[in-house]
Scaffold this motif. Sequence first.
Motif, PDB file in Angstrom:
ATOM      1  N   ASP A  44       0.820  -1.211   0.000  1.00  0.00           N
ATOM      2  CA  ASP A  44       0.000   0.000   0.000  1.00  0.00           C
ATOM      3  C   ASP A  44       0.857   1.265   0.000  1.00  0.00           C
ATOM      4  OD1 ASP A  44       0.985  -0.229   2.526  1.00  0.00           O
ATOM      5  OD2 ASP A  44      -0.948  -0.142   3.544  1.00  0.00           O
ATOM      6  N   ALA A  45       2.042   1.189  -0.575  1.00  0.00           N
ATOM      7  CA  ALA A  45       2.982   2.313  -0.697  1.00  0.00           C
ATOM      8  C   ALA A  45       3.507   2.769   0.659  1.00  0.00           C
ATOM      9  CB  ALA A  45       2.354   3.475  -1.452  1.00  0.00           C
ATOM     10  N   ARG A  46       3.364   1.951   1.662  1.00  0.00           N
ATOM     11  CA  ARG A  46       3.878   2.224   3.002  1.00  0.00           C
ATOM     12  C   ARG A  46       5.318   1.702   3.085  1.00  0.00           C
ATOM     13  NH1 ARG A  46       0.579  -1.005   5.960  1.00  0.00           N
ATOM     14  NH2 ARG A  46       2.216  -2.328   6.786  1.00  0.00           N
ATOM     15  N   VAL A  47       6.191   2.462   3.740  1.00  0.00           N
ATOM     16  CA  VAL A  47       7.571   2.033   3.940  1.00  0.00           C
ATOM     17  C   VAL A  47       7.852   1.997   5.437  1.00  0.00           C
ATOM     18  CG1 VAL A  47      10.001   2.553   3.536  1.00  0.00           C
ATOM     19  CG2 VAL A  47       8.312   3.052   1.760  1.00  0.00           C
ATOM     20  N   GLU A  48       8.338   0.862   5.896  1.00  0.00           N
ATOM     21  CA  GLU A  48       8.757   0.708   7.280  1.00  0.00           C
ATOM     22  C   GLU A  48      10.212   0.266   7.251  1.00  0.00           C
ATOM     23  OE1 GLU A  48       6.002  -1.807   9.391  1.00  0.00           O
ATOM     24  OE2 GLU A  48       4.324  -0.495   8.890  1.00  0.00           O
ATOM     25  N   SER A  49      10.933   0.502   8.328  1.00  0.00           N
ATOM     26  CA  SER A  49      12.344   0.129   8.310  1.00  0.00           C
ATOM     27  C   SER A  49      12.823  -0.354   9.670  1.00  0.00           C
ATOM     28  CB  SER A  49      13.201   1.306   7.856  1.00  0.00           C
ATOM     29  OG  SER A  49      13.180   2.337   8.822  1.00  0.00           O
ATOM     30  N   MET A  50      13.898  -1.123   9.603  1.00  0.00           N
ATOM     31  CA  MET A  50      14.622  -1.575  10.784  1.00  0.00           C
ATOM     32  C   MET A  50      16.075  -1.200  10.559  1.00  0.00           C
ATOM     33  SD  MET A  50      13.287  -5.431  11.350  1.00  0.00           S
ATOM     34  CE  MET A  50      11.552  -5.814  11.442  1.00  0.00           C
ATOM     35  N   SER A  51      16.604  -0.370  11.435  1.00  0.00           N
ATOM     36  CA  SER A  51      18.010   0.003  11.355  1.00  0.00           C
ATOM     37  C   SER A  51      18.747  -0.670  12.501  1.00  0.00           C
ATOM     38  CB  SER A  51      18.172   1.515  11.453  1.00  0.00           C
ATOM     39  OG  SER A  51      17.574   2.141  10.347  1.00  0.00           O
ATOM     40  N   PHE A  52      19.938  -1.152  12.198  1.00  0.00           N
ATOM     41  CA  PHE A  52      20.724  -1.886  13.172  1.00  0.00           C
ATOM     42  C   PHE A  52      22.075  -1.215  13.347  1.00  0.00           C
ATOM     43  CE2 PHE A  52      17.865  -4.676  10.961  1.00  0.00           C
ATOM     44  CZ  PHE A  52      17.294  -5.432  11.964  1.00  0.00           C
ATOM     45  N   ILE A  53      22.433  -0.982  14.573  1.00  0.00           N
ATOM     46  CA  ILE A  53      23.769  -0.511  14.917  1.00  0.00           C
ATOM     47  C   ILE A  53      24.213  -1.385  16.080  1.00  0.00           C
ATOM     48  CG2 ILE A  53      25.177   1.414  15.739  1.00  0.00           C
ATOM     49  CD1 ILE A  53      23.065   3.280  14.517  1.00  0.00           C
ATOM     50  N   GLU A  54      25.190  -2.269  15.795  1.00  0.00           N
ATOM     51  CA  GLU A  54      25.642  -3.264  16.770  1.00  0.00           C
ATOM     52  C   GLU A  54      24.436  -4.073  17.254  1.00  0.00           C
ATOM     53  OE1 GLU A  54      28.821  -4.012  17.396  1.00  0.00           O
ATOM     54  OE2 GLU A  54      29.491  -2.429  16.059  1.00  0.00           O
ATOM     55  N   VAL A  58      16.371  -0.080  15.654  1.00  0.00           N
ATOM     56  CA  VAL A  58      15.465   1.069  15.600  1.00  0.00           C
ATOM     57  C   VAL A  58      14.438   0.758  14.520  1.00  0.00           C
ATOM     58  CG1 VAL A  58      15.213   3.538  15.192  1.00  0.00           C
ATOM     59  CG2 VAL A  58      17.277   2.662  16.323  1.00  0.00           C
ATOM     60  N   TYR A  59      13.187   0.611  14.946  1.00  0.00           N
ATOM     61  CA  TYR A  59      12.086   0.270  14.045  1.00  0.00           C
ATOM     62  C   TYR A  59      11.263   1.520  13.795  1.00  0.00           C
ATOM     63  CZ  TYR A  59       7.584  -1.675  12.629  1.00  0.00           C
ATOM     64  OH  TYR A  59       6.412  -1.952  11.962  1.00  0.00           O
TER      65      TYR A  59
END
Length: 128
Positions: A44-54, A58-59
Amino acid sequence: MKKLILLLSIILLASCTQEVEPTIENMNSIFESKDFTIEYHLTDARVESMSFIEDILVYKANDSVVRKTISFDDALLINQLIQEKFKQHDSNNKETPSIIVLNTAKKVTLKIPNYEVDYLNLINKLDL
C-alpha cells in the motif's frame, strides 16, 4: 547547527550508496558491517524500516519509532525472513513490494511479491 551537519552528512553518505546485484555475497557484506538498514516497501505504498547498529534495533513505522536492544533470537527471526524472501526474489517484478537492504556503501533491492503477511507476523513476534 549540529543537526544540520548531521543531516547533510547522512544525505552525502546516502548518495554514495551503490546499487549492487542481489547476491548472497553482497547481502552478507552489508550484514557484516553491523550498521545497516532493512526497508520494507509494502503493497500500500507504506515504507517501514529496521536500522541496526551493533545490538540496537530502531524500528520506524508510520508515526512511531521503537528503539530496543536486539536479542540473538530476534536477529535469527529477522535473518530467517530475509533468507526466505531472498529465494523468492524476482527481478522482473516491477510492482512496489520490495525489501531493500543497505548500508552507507551498498544497496540491494529484492523484488518480493506478497510478503506483507510474513512481515507482519515478524513484527508481532518481535513485539514492535
